[in-house]
Design a protein around this motif. Structure first.
Motif, PDB file in Angstrom:
ATOM      1  N   ASP A 106      -1.096   9.432 -10.347  1.00 10.14           N
ATOM      2  CA  ASP A 106       0.106   9.567  -9.509  1.00 10.14           C
ATOM      3  C   ASP A 106       0.567   8.196  -9.005  1.00 10.14           C
ATOM      4  OD1 ASP A 106      -2.127   9.243  -7.845  1.00 10.14           O
ATOM      5  OD2 ASP A 106      -1.349  10.568  -6.274  1.00 10.14           O
ATOM      6  N   PRO A 107       0.994   7.343  -9.953  1.00 12.99           N
ATOM      7  CA  PRO A 107       1.336   5.964  -9.557  1.00 12.99           C
ATOM      8  C   PRO A 107       2.431   5.886  -8.499  1.00 12.99           C
ATOM      9  CG  PRO A 107       2.124   6.476 -11.796  1.00 12.99           C
ATOM     10  CD  PRO A 107       1.203   7.587 -11.390  1.00 12.99           C
ATOM     11  N   GLU A 108       3.392   6.820  -8.504  1.00  9.56           N
ATOM     12  CA  GLU A 108       4.470   6.735  -7.501  1.00  9.56           C
ATOM     13  C   GLU A 108       3.910   6.944  -6.092  1.00  9.56           C
ATOM     14  OE1 GLU A 108       4.452   9.153  -9.960  1.00  9.56           O
ATOM     15  OE2 GLU A 108       6.431   9.271 -10.896  1.00  9.56           O
ATOM     16  N   ARG A 109       2.958   7.875  -5.980  1.00 14.95           N
ATOM     17  CA  ARG A 109       2.392   8.143  -4.649  1.00 14.95           C
ATOM     18  C   ARG A 109       1.557   6.947  -4.172  1.00 14.95           C
ATOM     19  NH1 ARG A 109       0.501  12.630  -5.821  1.00 14.95           N
ATOM     20  NH2 ARG A 109       2.150  13.998  -5.061  1.00 14.95           N
ATOM     21  N   VAL A 110       0.826   6.322  -5.083  1.00  7.59           N
ATOM     22  CA  VAL A 110       0.086   5.105  -4.710  1.00  7.59           C
ATOM     23  C   VAL A 110       1.042   4.074  -4.152  1.00  7.59           C
ATOM     24  CG1 VAL A 110      -1.257   3.149  -5.594  1.00  7.59           C
ATOM     25  CG2 VAL A 110      -1.770   5.480  -6.389  1.00  7.59           C
ATOM     26  N   GLN A 111       2.157   3.888  -4.863  1.00  4.83           N
ATOM     27  CA  GLN A 111       3.125   2.888  -4.426  1.00  4.83           C
ATOM     28  C   GLN A 111       3.732   3.264  -3.067  1.00  4.83           C
ATOM     29  OE1 GLN A 111       6.809   2.296  -6.730  1.00  4.83           O
ATOM     30  NE2 GLN A 111       6.479   0.097  -6.489  1.00  4.83           N
ATOM     31  N   TYR A 112       4.005   4.567  -2.900  1.00  2.09           N
ATOM     32  CA  TYR A 112       4.578   5.031  -1.624  1.00  2.09           C
ATOM     33  C   TYR A 112       3.634   4.673  -0.472  1.00  2.09           C
ATOM     34  CZ  TYR A 112       6.828   8.107   1.795  1.00  2.09           C
ATOM     35  OH  TYR A 112       7.466   8.598   2.908  1.00  2.09           O
ATOM     36  N   PHE A 113       2.356   4.970  -0.623  1.00  5.20           N
ATOM     37  CA  PHE A 113       1.407   4.669   0.464  1.00  5.20           C
ATOM     38  C   PHE A 113       1.296   3.172   0.691  1.00  5.20           C
ATOM     39  CE2 PHE A 113      -0.525   9.010  -0.351  1.00  5.20           C
ATOM     40  CZ  PHE A 113      -0.130   9.528   0.868  1.00  5.20           C
ATOM     41  N   GLN A 114       1.210   2.406  -0.380  1.00  5.51           N
ATOM     42  CA  GLN A 114       1.136   0.946  -0.232  1.00  5.51           C
ATOM     43  C   GLN A 114       2.328   0.425   0.552  1.00  5.51           C
ATOM     44  OE1 GLN A 114       0.947  -0.123  -4.420  1.00  5.51           O
ATOM     45  NE2 GLN A 114      -1.153  -0.870  -4.167  1.00  5.51           N
ATOM     46  N   GLN A 115       3.523   0.880   0.169  1.00  7.98           N
ATOM     47  CA  GLN A 115       4.733   0.362   0.806  1.00  7.98           C
ATOM     48  C   GLN A 115       4.815   0.760   2.280  1.00  7.98           C
ATOM     49  OE1 GLN A 115       7.598   2.059  -1.925  1.00  7.98           O
ATOM     50  NE2 GLN A 115       7.910   0.087  -2.938  1.00  7.98           N
ATOM     51  N   HIS A 116       4.405   1.998   2.579  1.00  2.51           N
ATOM     52  CA  HIS A 116       4.548   2.460   3.966  1.00  2.51           C
ATOM     53  C   HIS A 116       3.435   1.922   4.854  1.00  2.51           C
ATOM     54  CE1 HIS A 116       7.570   4.903   2.014  1.00  2.51           C
ATOM     55  NE2 HIS A 116       8.104   5.074   3.207  1.00  2.51           N
ATOM     56  N   LEU A 117       2.273   1.684   4.302  1.00  2.00           N
ATOM     57  CA  LEU A 117       1.245   0.993   5.100  1.00  2.00           C
ATOM     58  C   LEU A 117       1.684  -0.450   5.351  1.00  2.00           C
ATOM     59  CD1 LEU A 117      -1.911   2.582   3.495  1.00  2.00           C
ATOM     60  CD2 LEU A 117      -1.385   2.568   5.944  1.00  2.00           C
ATOM     61  N   GLY A 118       2.303  -1.060   4.355  1.00  2.43           N
ATOM     62  CA  GLY A 118       2.858  -2.406   4.558  1.00  2.43           C
ATOM     63  C   GLY A 118       3.931  -2.401   5.628  1.00  2.43           C
ATOM     64  N   ALA A 119       4.784  -1.378   5.619  1.00  3.12           N
ATOM     65  CA  ALA A 119       5.855  -1.260   6.623  1.00  3.12           C
ATOM     66  C   ALA A 119       5.264  -1.071   8.019  1.00  3.12           C
ATOM     67  CB  ALA A 119       6.770  -0.088   6.273  1.00  3.12           C
ATOM     68  N   THR A 120       4.157  -0.338   8.103  1.00  4.80           N
ATOM     69  CA  THR A 120       3.470  -0.144   9.389  1.00  4.80           C
ATOM     70  C   THR A 120       2.931  -1.471   9.905  1.00  4.80           C
ATOM     71  OG1 THR A 120       2.864   2.091   8.687  1.00  4.80           O
ATOM     72  CG2 THR A 120       1.614   1.143  10.519  1.00  4.80           C
ATOM     73  N   LEU A 121       2.313  -2.201   9.001  1.00  6.93           N
ATOM     74  CA  LEU A 121       1.755  -3.506   9.356  1.00  6.93           C
ATOM     75  C   LEU A 121       2.854  -4.445   9.861  1.00  6.93           C
ATOM     76  CD1 LEU A 121      -0.968  -4.876   9.364  1.00  6.93           C
ATOM     77  CD2 LEU A 121      -0.613  -5.469   6.957  1.00  6.93           C
ATOM     78  N   ASN A 122       4.013  -4.400   9.220  1.00  6.61           N
ATOM     79  CA  ASN A 122       5.120  -5.253   9.660  1.00  6.61           C
ATOM     80  C   ASN A 122       5.542  -4.921  11.089  1.00  6.61           C
ATOM     81  OD1 ASN A 122       5.130  -6.538   7.205  1.00  6.61           O
ATOM     82  ND2 ASN A 122       6.828  -5.354   6.353  1.00  6.61           N
ATOM     83  N   ALA A 123       5.530  -3.622  11.428  1.00  5.35           N
ATOM     84  CA  ALA A 123       5.900  -3.231  12.799  1.00  5.35           C
ATOM     85  C   ALA A 123       4.845  -3.708  13.792  1.00  5.35           C
ATOM     86  CB  ALA A 123       6.073  -1.714  12.880  1.00  5.35           C
ATOM     87  N   ILE A 124       3.580  -3.590  13.415  1.00  6.61           N
ATOM     88  CA  ILE A 124       2.502  -4.066  14.299  1.00  6.61           C
ATOM     89  C   ILE A 124       2.662  -5.569  14.529  1.00  6.61           C
ATOM     90  CG2 ILE A 124       0.001  -4.444  14.451  1.00  6.61           C
ATOM     91  CD1 ILE A 124      -0.323  -1.781  12.868  1.00  6.61           C
ATOM     92  N   ASP A 125       2.951  -6.286  13.456  1.00  9.30           N
ATOM     93  CA  ASP A 125       3.133  -7.741  13.572  1.00  9.30           C
ATOM     94  C   ASP A 125       4.339  -8.081  14.442  1.00  9.30           C
ATOM     95  OD1 ASP A 125       0.915  -8.106  12.030  1.00  9.30           O
ATOM     96  OD2 ASP A 125       2.006  -8.479  10.161  1.00  9.30           O
ATOM     97  N   ALA A 126       5.323  -7.155  14.498  1.00  8.36           N
ATOM     98  CA  ALA A 126       6.506  -7.376  15.344  1.00  8.36           C
ATOM     99  C   ALA A 126       6.242  -6.978  16.801  1.00  8.36           C
ATOM    100  CB  ALA A 126       7.695  -6.596  14.793  1.00  8.36           C
ATOM    101  N   GLY A 127       5.018  -6.524  17.098  1.00  7.99           N
ATOM    102  CA  GLY A 127       4.666  -6.250  18.487  1.00  7.99           C
ATOM    103  C   GLY A 127       4.625  -4.786  18.879  1.00  7.99           C
ATOM    104  N   VAL A 128       4.840  -3.868  17.931  1.00  7.16           N
ATOM    105  CA  VAL A 128       4.809  -2.441  18.251  1.00  7.16           C
ATOM    106  C   VAL A 128       3.351  -1.984  18.310  1.00  7.16           C
ATOM    107  CG1 VAL A 128       5.657  -0.160  17.603  1.00  7.16           C
ATOM    108  CG2 VAL A 128       6.952  -2.196  16.937  1.00  7.16           C
ATOM    109  N   ARG A 129       3.029  -1.191  19.343  1.00  5.66           N
ATOM    110  CA  ARG A 129       1.663  -0.662  19.454  1.00  5.66           C
ATOM    111  C   ARG A 129       1.522   0.591  18.586  1.00  5.66           C
ATOM    112  NH1 ARG A 129       0.465   0.513  25.513  1.00  5.66           N
ATOM    113  NH2 ARG A 129       2.643   1.180  25.399  1.00  5.66           N
ATOM    114  N   VAL A 130       0.891   0.437  17.447  1.00 11.19           N
ATOM    115  CA  VAL A 130       0.613   1.562  16.553  1.00 11.19           C
ATOM    116  C   VAL A 130      -0.897   1.624  16.405  1.00 11.19           C
ATOM    117  CG1 VAL A 130       1.089   2.642  14.318  1.00 11.19           C
ATOM    118  CG2 VAL A 130       2.749   1.037  15.297  1.00 11.19           C
TER     119      VAL A 130
END
Ligand code: PNW
Length: 461
Positions: free
Chosen positions: A370-394
């Motif tokens: 399920d390569p699309e799902r792998v990519q989806y999780f990678q991208q959204h975990l990356g997006a989460t990390l970007n928010a944390i780096d921007a100062g959001v408490r997650v």
């Protein structure tokens, strides 16, 4: 945005919680076992045309019987935590009165089974399976149901609250009000905006009353609520498109965020609802705005609005739900919550994931690719990390879902799982996305950048 590659958990704060999520009706089956009453979804599944493949929740993933093996798979996956929900009709068949001990015993075993395996239990009290007897008196449009919910919350929290890490009152009140009472796609399948807005208020009131009951127990568990939030973008900067996006944002997001975090409904949407606006009794908003320890956010996609309606950006990719893959929307949403709501507690991403057909099924080694799902999780975990780096408490991230399951009006045809379920024999199969998540979780925090060999280790069975 750049997704760190290879991505692994060491890039996140050390105490960040990674988990998987499910809900009771979608996986348990055993709908007649041990004194469980009828829920509105049992009723809805029996109405012709409601569920696309004509299926029911009668068997689902048979998790009610197979939970030990399922918990073993979670342990093997290497997650820290499991988010599950409690079926109200197992605890009170008709939604009121004394607790059904056998129903509570099931969740008691589940919680102990999680703790024995070193997994944190995160419990949701209401993931849409309302006792039918309470729908028969009007469901969430009847304020009495909010009171019944608070009693149910106290019963469950008294028995399990000392052993779970968090308790969410409601999952996605937008779905259990607007999608269910106005759009008619979910149980009880009504098409009545006034009833939907009343149901949304009843749900929020139930949340606040349940918070009050559970606070009185002085548990260690974090208490909160889970909202489905869709960042709403205008198709252009034309004022009419901006206004359309603001209306979508108001009905989806602010309608639930503002009463909980600001003790008020958004005035623009109150005005738009006009005669359908809710009957708010004095004191209701103070109850609804009870302090919460965490805000659960379920993120799947965004919306793009124009004055003429919703837009589908043609360059984007879409999941099997026809939901646009838009990871930047998760970063934008988290940053916006942080900026707009001074009372915002730490956020847990309580669901994120994607349906893909997995049409080839398991290969000769029993693995689903399920390569699309792998990519989806990678991208959204990356997006989460970007928010944390921007100062959001997650503080956490839960993949939806642990395994394929009953996807509501779509029945079993939409697959969201990290594990593939063969509904013929109830076998669970690893998908590549589960192997990917396992590797992401197990990768040792490395002082150096991890080498490719470190992130493609074989799964441990
Ligand atoms: C959520 N929408 O549902 C639920 O919490 C899960 O039970 C469900 O399986 C998952 O997302 C995937 O659908 C939603 O129409 C259903 O915007 C519909 C919507 C959003 C969330």
């Amino acid at each position: 945005t750049a997704t760190p590659d290879p991505l692994h958990r060491a890039a996140f704060p050390a105490d960040f919680t990674f988990g998987v999520a499910t809900s009771s009706f979608q996986i348990e089956g055993a709908t007649n076992a041990d004194g469980r009453g009828v829920s509105i979804w049992d009723t809805f599944c029996r109405e012709p045309g409601r569920i696309h493949d004509g299926s029911t929740g009668d068997v689902a993933c048979d998790h009610y019987h197979r939970w030990p093996e399922d918990l073993n798979l979670m342990r093997d996956l290497g997650v820290d935590a499991y988010r599950f929900s409690v079926a109200w009709p197992r605890i009170q068949a008709d939604g009121r009165g004394p607790a059904n001990t056998k129903g509570l015993d099931f969740y008691d075993r589940l919680v102990d089974g999680l703790l024995e395996r070193g997994l944190q239990p995160h419990m949701t009290l209401y993931h849409w399976d309302l006792p039918q007897a309470l729908q028969d008196i009007g469901g969430w449009t009847n304020r009495d149901v909010a009171l019944r919910f608070a009693e149910y919350a106290r019963i469950v929290a008294e028995r399990l609250g000392g052993r779970v890490r968090s308790i969410a009152t409601l999952n996605e009140p937008w779905c259990s009000s607007i999608l269910s009472y106005q759009i008619g796609e979910h149980a009880p399948g009504l098409r009545d905006r006034r009833a939907a807005v009343a149901a949304a208020h009843g749900l929020l009131l139930g949340h606040g009353l349940a918070m009050r009951e559970m606070r009185a127990l002085t548990l260690d568990a974090d208490l909160g609520i889970v909202l489905n939030l869709n960042p709403a973008y205008p198709a252009s900067d034309r004022p009419e498109d901006v206004a359309a996006a603001r209306f979508v944002d108001g009905t989806f997001n602010r309608w639930f965020l503002d009463p909980i975090l600001r003790a008020q409904y958004p005035q623009d949407i109150v005005d738009a609802y006009g005669a359908d606006a809710p009957d708010v009794h004095s004191g209701d908003l103070d109850i609804i705005a009870a302090p919460i320890d965490f805000m659960g956010v379920n993120y799947y996609s965004r919306s793009v609005s124009s004055a003429d309606g919703a837009i589908r950006p043609s360059t984007s990719s879409y999941t099997d739900m026809n939901w646009e893959v838009y990871p930047q929307g998760l970063t934008d949403l988290l940053v916006r919550l942080h900026h707009d709501y001074p009372n915002l507690p730490p956020i847990m991403i309580t669901e994120n994931g994607a349906a893909y057909p997995d049409a080839d099924g398991p290969d000769e080694h029993g693995i689903v690719h399920d390569p699309e799902r792998v990519q989806y999780f990678q991208q959204h975990l990356g997006a989460t990390l970007n928010a944390i780096d921007a100062g959001v408490r997650v503080t956490g991230y839960f993949a939806w879902s642990f395994m394929d399951n009953f996807e509501w009006a779509y029945g079993y045809k939409k697959r969201f799982g990290l594990f593939y379920v063969n509904y013929g024999n109830q076998m669970r199969h690893w998908k590549d996305s589960a192997r990917w998540y396992q590797t992401f979780l197990n990768a040792a925090p490395a002082a150096h950048a991890p080498q490719p060999e470190e992130v493609i280790a074989a799964p441990q069975h």
